[in-house]
Structures are given as C-alpha cells and as structure tokens.
Design an enzyme around this catalytic site. Structure first.
Site, PDB file in Angstrom:
ATOM      1  N   THR A 158      35.738  49.808  48.007  1.00  0.00           N
ATOM      2  CA  THR A 158      35.360  50.479  49.252  1.00  0.00           C
ATOM      3  C   THR A 158      36.329  51.611  49.582  1.00  0.00           C
ATOM      4  O   THR A 158      35.947  52.609  50.204  1.00  0.00           O
ATOM      5  CB  THR A 158      35.308  49.466  50.410  1.00  0.00           C
ATOM      6  OG1 THR A 158      34.339  48.454  50.082  1.00  0.00           O
ATOM      7  CG2 THR A 158      34.935  50.105  51.731  1.00  0.00           C
ATOM      8  N   TYR A 176      40.950  40.352  40.546  1.00  0.00           N
ATOM      9  CA  TYR A 176      39.735  40.978  41.067  1.00  0.00           C
ATOM     10  C   TYR A 176      38.727  41.031  39.926  1.00  0.00           C
ATOM     11  O   TYR A 176      38.919  41.754  38.941  1.00  0.00           O
ATOM     12  CB  TYR A 176      40.089  42.366  41.599  1.00  0.00           C
ATOM     13  CG  TYR A 176      38.977  43.140  42.282  1.00  0.00           C
ATOM     14  CD1 TYR A 176      37.700  42.625  42.484  1.00  0.00           C
ATOM     15  CD2 TYR A 176      39.225  44.445  42.726  1.00  0.00           C
ATOM     16  CE1 TYR A 176      36.719  43.353  43.113  1.00  0.00           C
ATOM     17  CE2 TYR A 176      38.250  45.194  43.359  1.00  0.00           C
ATOM     18  CZ  TYR A 176      36.992  44.649  43.548  1.00  0.00           C
ATOM     19  OH  TYR A 176      36.017  45.394  44.173  1.00  0.00           O
ATOM     20  N   LYS A 220      39.208  37.473  43.852  1.00  0.00           N
ATOM     21  CA  LYS A 220      38.097  38.067  44.579  1.00  0.00           C
ATOM     22  C   LYS A 220      37.021  38.370  43.551  1.00  0.00           C
ATOM     23  O   LYS A 220      37.286  39.038  42.542  1.00  0.00           O
ATOM     24  CB  LYS A 220      38.526  39.348  45.287  1.00  0.00           C
ATOM     25  CG  LYS A 220      37.399  39.952  46.116  1.00  0.00           C
ATOM     26  CD  LYS A 220      37.245  41.426  45.873  1.00  0.00           C
ATOM     27  CE  LYS A 220      36.007  41.939  46.605  1.00  0.00           C
ATOM     28  NZ  LYS A 220      35.839  43.395  46.464  1.00  0.00           N
ATOM     29  N   VAL A 275      35.473  39.182  51.202  1.00  0.00           N
ATOM     30  CA  VAL A 275      36.047  40.515  51.363  1.00  0.00           C
ATOM     31  C   VAL A 275      34.870  41.428  51.672  1.00  0.00           C
ATOM     32  O   VAL A 275      34.006  41.645  50.822  1.00  0.00           O
ATOM     33  CB  VAL A 275      36.798  40.976  50.105  1.00  0.00           C
ATOM     34  CG1 VAL A 275      37.335  42.391  50.302  1.00  0.00           C
ATOM     35  CG2 VAL A 275      37.940  40.013  49.785  1.00  0.00           C
TER      36      VAL A 275
END
Length: 288
Positions: free
Chosen positions: A45, A134, A162, A204
């Site tokens: 993001t 991640y 994540k 998240v």
C-alpha cells in the site's frame, strides 16, 4: 483470539511523482487517530517498489516520529536481494524501529533454500527487532509452503507472518504448521473475523487507513461475541472494501475527500473514473 488491525499506510506523492512528505505525515497522523493497534508502513500500500533509499529513510523516520508513541509501527524492508533488505534493516534500526517485515525475494523465481537464506541473514541482523515474514506469492512470484514457513519460524527474531491473497484453507495450513506463539496476520481487509477462524490473529488493512470506523466496529463486535453486531459490522466493512479495496488510487481519492492529503500515486495505477469517485464519496459520507 485477538483481532488486531494494523493499518497498511499509503505514501503520498506530488503530481510530478516527487515524494510528498507533508502529505505522508498527514496520512500518518490520520492513522494515529484510528484506534487501530498498529501501522504497517512502506509495504505494498505504501508503494515500496518505487521508493528510493533516501525516501525510505525519510518515511521510516517520519512514521516512527509520528506514530511511535501511540501505536506499533512495522517497517517493511523487503527487497529482491538480502543485500538491499539488510541496508533497509539498518536504516530502520537507526530510526528506532522495533518491528520490521520483509516480503520474500521477488521478480525472479527462487528456491526454498534461497528464501531460507534470505530470512536467515535478516534474522541474524535483527537482534532486538521483531521480524515478520511477508508472504505474497501473487506479487512476488515465490510461494512459501507450510513446511518452509515452519522452518522460517525457528529462526531467531522471527515472530510471525503477514500473508496476502491466500485462502482461509491456506492460512489454516500455515497455522497447523507453525508454533502456537507464531502470529499470523491476513492481508485481506474483510477477513478479520473469518481469518480468525483459521488461526489468524489479525489483519493488515489498507482500507482502514482511510475509513477505520467500520473495522473498529467489527473488531469490537468480534470481541463481544454478539453475532448480530458482527453481521452488521461485517456488512459495513464489505461495503467499504468493495468500493476502495486494495486500490491505492482509490484510497488517495478518499483521503482527498476527507481533507487529509491531496496526494497521487507514483506507481502506474489507473485513476478512478467518475462513477467510482461517486461511490467513494458515498462510503466516505457513510463511514467517516
């Protein structure tokens, strides 16, 4: 089961593509008022693939200075090489980061052993800093199997993962493979409650960087166990996610409507059309 919400924070850019530090600060301040448990900065993001190293330094310091006293700050340091990720880890450490995350090496295909080596190097350099894996195979091109995640979970300083664009069954397979103390966060904004049923402890969420209220309502309803309240809050979250989703251009349009920041995207993303902007206005009015 906790229902943590970490806000995936957008980065603001000026119309010519230059970093908009003041706009980025305003977004961080907006996130700081959200009530969420933490912020995930310089991730997808935050458009990390197009962030230069000096800009990474600026934004990391800005995030920690703005939010460090109010919520957790997880700094994403991922890079195609261990060399690059280690450089960003050193910058994050100097800025005062206590948590970092790293996407797997990306663009070129790599073996499980190469992924393990990448995270082993980060683990060895992360003393005193919590390290998150991640996993985003749809973007990185490299999958992490449950067996590989179990190996990564044994590395010192690695505390959790994540995972983005993976099914609930895949999250459950991860949960079954790693120790109970290993934390899993989904990257699917709308799955805060659903993913908890598969062993995830939180989400998240990029959309919550704009409109955190429905997400906080869903977390509160889940904590209370009130099924009717969960259904109502889930409906609102689904509505917001359907309109804004993981689209950074739409997030920035919503932030513009809110009067937070008048930034653009640096990545080559399509701007929302008039119909989309009308819907963004609708959800902002309904859930601000």
């Amino acid at each position: 089961m906790p229902h943590d919400i970490l806000t995936a924070v957008p980065t603001s850019f000026l119309p010519g593509g230059e970093l908009d530090a003041e706009g980025s600060r305003a977004i961080l301040e907006h996130v700081g008022r959200s009530g969420n448990e933490g912020a995930f900065v310089l991730g997808t993001t935050g458009e990390f693939p197009v962030i230069e190293e000096d800009e990474f330094t600026t934004l990391t310091r800005l995030a920690i200075d703005t939010l460090g006293g109010t919520m957790r700050v997880v700094v994403h340091i991922g890079h195609p090489s261990a060399y690059g990720a280690l450089r960003r880890l050193a910058i994050a450490r100097a800025a005062g980061a206590t948590e970092v995350a790293a996407i797997t090496p990306y663009y070129l295909p790599v073996s499980d052993e190469a992924i393990l080596d990448y995270f082993a190097q980060l683990s060895a350099a992360s003393d005193g800093i919590a390290l998150w894996v991640y996993v985003y195979p749809a973007r990185s091109g490299n999958h992490v199997s449950p067996a590989l995640l179990a190996r990564l979970a044994t590395l010192p300083n690695v505390v959790g993962a994540k995972v983005s664009e993976l099914s609930l069954d895949e999250i459950q397979a991860y949960r079954d493979a790693v120790p109970e103390s290993f934390v899993l966060y989904t990257g699917a904004d709308r799955d805060l409650v659903a993913a908890a049923g598969s062993g995830a402890q939180g989400v998240v969420s990029g959309v919550s960087s704009v409109l955190p209220r429905p997400f906080r309502a869903l977390a509160g309803a889940a904590a209370s166990g009130d099924a009717a309240a969960i259904d109502r809050a889930q409906h609102d979250v689904d509505d917001v996610v359907a309109i804004i989703g993981g689209d950074m251009a739409r997030m920035k349009e919503a932030l513009r409507i809110l009067g937070v920041a008048d930034g653009t995207c640096r990545m080559m993303l399509d701007a929302p059309d008039e119909a989309a902007i009308a819907e963004i206005h609708r959800v902002v009015a309904a859930y601000r």
